[in-house]
Write an enzyme that holds these catalytic residues in place. Structure first.
Site, short mmCIF file in Angstrom:
data_model
loop_
_atom_site.label_atom_id
_atom_site.label_comp_id
_atom_site.label_asym_id
_atom_site.label_seq_id
_atom_site.Cartn_x
_atom_site.Cartn_y
_atom_site.Cartn_z
N LYS A 1 34.54 44.18 34.91
CA LYS A 1 33.37 44.85 35.50
C LYS A 1 33.54 46.37 35.49
CE LYS A 1 33.88 41.95 38.84
NZ LYS A 1 33.92 41.02 39.97
N ARG B 1 35.78 29.65 40.44
CA ARG B 1 37.12 29.81 41.04
C ARG B 1 37.06 29.67 42.55
NH1 ARG B 1 38.28 35.49 39.29
NH2 ARG B 1 40.06 35.29 40.68
N SER C 1 38.89 39.75 36.01
CA SER C 1 37.61 39.77 36.70
C SER C 1 37.26 41.20 37.14
CB SER C 1 37.69 38.84 37.92
OG SER C 1 36.61 39.04 38.80
N ASP D 1 32.05 36.71 34.05
CA ASP D 1 32.84 36.83 35.29
C ASP D 1 32.08 36.26 36.47
OD1 ASP D 1 34.97 37.75 37.09
OD2 ASP D 1 33.35 39.00 37.85
N HIS E 1 38.25 51.27 42.83
CA HIS E 1 38.00 49.88 43.21
C HIS E 1 39.07 49.46 44.21
CE1 HIS E 1 36.73 45.71 42.93
NE2 HIS E 1 38.02 45.43 43.03
N1 URA Z 1 37.27 40.69 43.14
C1 URA Z 1 36.75 40.38 41.96
O1 URA Z 1 35.80 40.99 41.53
N2 URA Z 1 37.27 39.36 41.27
C2 URA Z 1 38.33 38.65 41.69
O2 URA Z 1 38.77 37.77 41.02
C3 URA Z 1 38.87 39.00 42.92
C4 URA Z 1 38.32 40.02 43.63
#
Ligand code: URA
Length: 430
Positions: free
Chosen positions: A190, A171, A186, A164, A85
């Site tokens: 995932k 946010r 967050s 999320d 990621h």
């Molecule tokens: N990417 C995400 O998935 N969540 C965040 O809070 C910031 C970047």
């Protein structure tokens, strides 16, 4: 009867207290159900932004977000799973060469990806510039592709960590995106829900990154690595420099073209370097510490896997990629050395040309973007093209050029090159 009152929890966090595991579990569940209102959650995210969370709270928050939806399980695959990621950056197309490269070693890369919003592009947008390629893959087909090809890059369904999705949208409109506890929970909710056994995080710092300074990126990386390891996912992170754009292409179709060059053993040195470093790390975590990843780029194995991966999702790897209707070339005003090329303005320029979207529902123009012809440290001659803007609508050039005003500088031989230092700054393993 609800177990807690949102106002009490907001007051606790407002007054710098810690929320208990039960309180966090309730908060996330009640917010997902719609019992806790957006305005209450906005106050909570601002309190978290201002007062932080301890490691236990961040872990509880991550676990509560995972529990809000489905989880995937690839443990019955005949291959080990490993994923990457990136926190996102300008010209960051690394997933495209990386996923097939790693898969060419017999490891599965189940990459659930997103679309771009703002100045950082989305991997799915880039791949969608390949004629026929589809981002939506059913879980059954995903498993099949992982067994047969090894790499799949597809859209994450709304079933993974739905809390999320709701929280991130909130946010975004309340100025609370850049809080480390919220970013870490967050991203990791995932990735853990996705069911990968190993994960390498590319945490960026610099002008084109989400977090500008390296101290914040290091802290984010440490929190995420700990979250992954606590959840049983073998996790490590590289802290990488996003001061200048990655590679020479910023957009969608042009980024695919550049990725294919890397898969053919060529391409820009920085893209190759980061791809090899992340592949080495992903394979080491999956139990292949001695994999010769450079050889797999150079001898065509990674390219063969790329072609199979694109084909498996309906794409034609031999098809011509879209080309923009209009181009605008910017040339060097003087001879010298390119000493500065700031990532963020170049990302904004590509976005304004149509490569990115302002709202989640907007389409992107696949052929729009910026192609750089020089990188910091290169000698340039007056009149030589520095970069080319591409767009389908020529009226977009003026706004893109506005973004680039002051974004690059030609100096003299011997001047300091403002590139933010080495591409790979640190590795975090715990
Ligand atoms: N990417 C995400 O998935 N969540 C965040 O809070 C910031 C970047």
């Amino acid at each position: 009867m609800e177990a807690f009152d949102a106002v009490d929890l907001i007051r606790t966090k407002r007054d710098k207290g810690a929320l208990s595991t039960d309180e966090i579990n309730w908060l996330i569940d009640a917010y997902t159900r719609g019992y806790v209102a957006d305005e209450q959650m906005s106050a909570m995210t601002m309190a978290i932004f201002l007062n932080g969370m301890d490691r236990r709270e961040i872990k509880d928050l991550t676990m509560a977000m995972i529990a809000s939806g489905d989880t995937m399980d690839f443990s019955s695959l005949s291959k080990k799973t490993t994923d990457k990621h990136s926190t996102g950056g300008v010209g960051d197309k690394i997933t495209l060469p990386l996923a097939p490269l790693v898969a060419s070693f017999g490891v599965a890369v189940p990459q659930l990806s997103g679309r771009g919003l703002g100045h950082t592009g989305g991997t799915l947008d880039k791949l969608e510039s390949i004629p026929g390629w589809r981002a939506n893959v059913s879980p059954a087909r995903m498993r099949e592709i992982l067994e047969q090809v090894g790499a799949v890059v597809c859209a994450a369904g709304s079933g993974l960590a739905p809390a999320d999705g709701k929280l991130y949208a909130l946010r975004d409109i309340t100025g609370t995106v850049e809080a480390i506890p919220l970013i870490a929970s967050s991203i990791m909710s995932k990735k853990i829900a996705e069911g990968t056994a190993a994960l390498v995080l590319d945490v960026k710092f610099g002008s084109g990154a989400f977090l500008k300074n390296i101290e914040h990126s290091r802290e984010l990386a440490q929190v995420m690595v700990q979250l992954g390891q606590d959840a049983g996912v073998a996790t490590s992170a590289l802290i990488t420099n996003m001061h200048v754009p990655l590679g020479l292409a910023i957009g969608n179709a042009n980024e695919v073209r550049e990725s294919v060059e890397v898969l053919a053993g060529g391409g820009p040195a920085d893209i190759r370097e980061l791809t090899l470093a992340l592949a080495t790390e992903m394979l080491a975590l999956a139990g292949f510490p001695d994999a010769d990843v450079a050889a797999a780029l150079d001898d065509g194995r990674a390219m063969d896997t790329w072609r199979a991966m694109v084909t498996a999702q309906g794409g034609d790897p031999s098809a011509e990629l879209p080309v923009a209707r209009e181009t605008h070339v910017v040339a060097a005003e003087r001879s010298g050395v390119l000493v500065q090329q700031q990532a963020l303005p170049f990302g904004i320029a590509a976005w304004r040309l149509g490569a990115g979207r302002a709202r989640a529902e907007d389409p992107v123009q696949h052929a729009a973007g910026v192609d750089l012809h020089a990188k910091p440290g290169d000698t340039v001659t007056k009149g030589q093209p520095l970069f080319t803007l591409s767009a389908d609508e020529p009226e977009r050039f003026a706004r893109a050029l506005e973004a680039l005003d002051g974004a690059y500088l030609i100096g003299d031989p011997g001047d300091t090159i403002d590139d933010g230092g080495p591409l790979i700054a640190e590795k975090i393993t715990q």
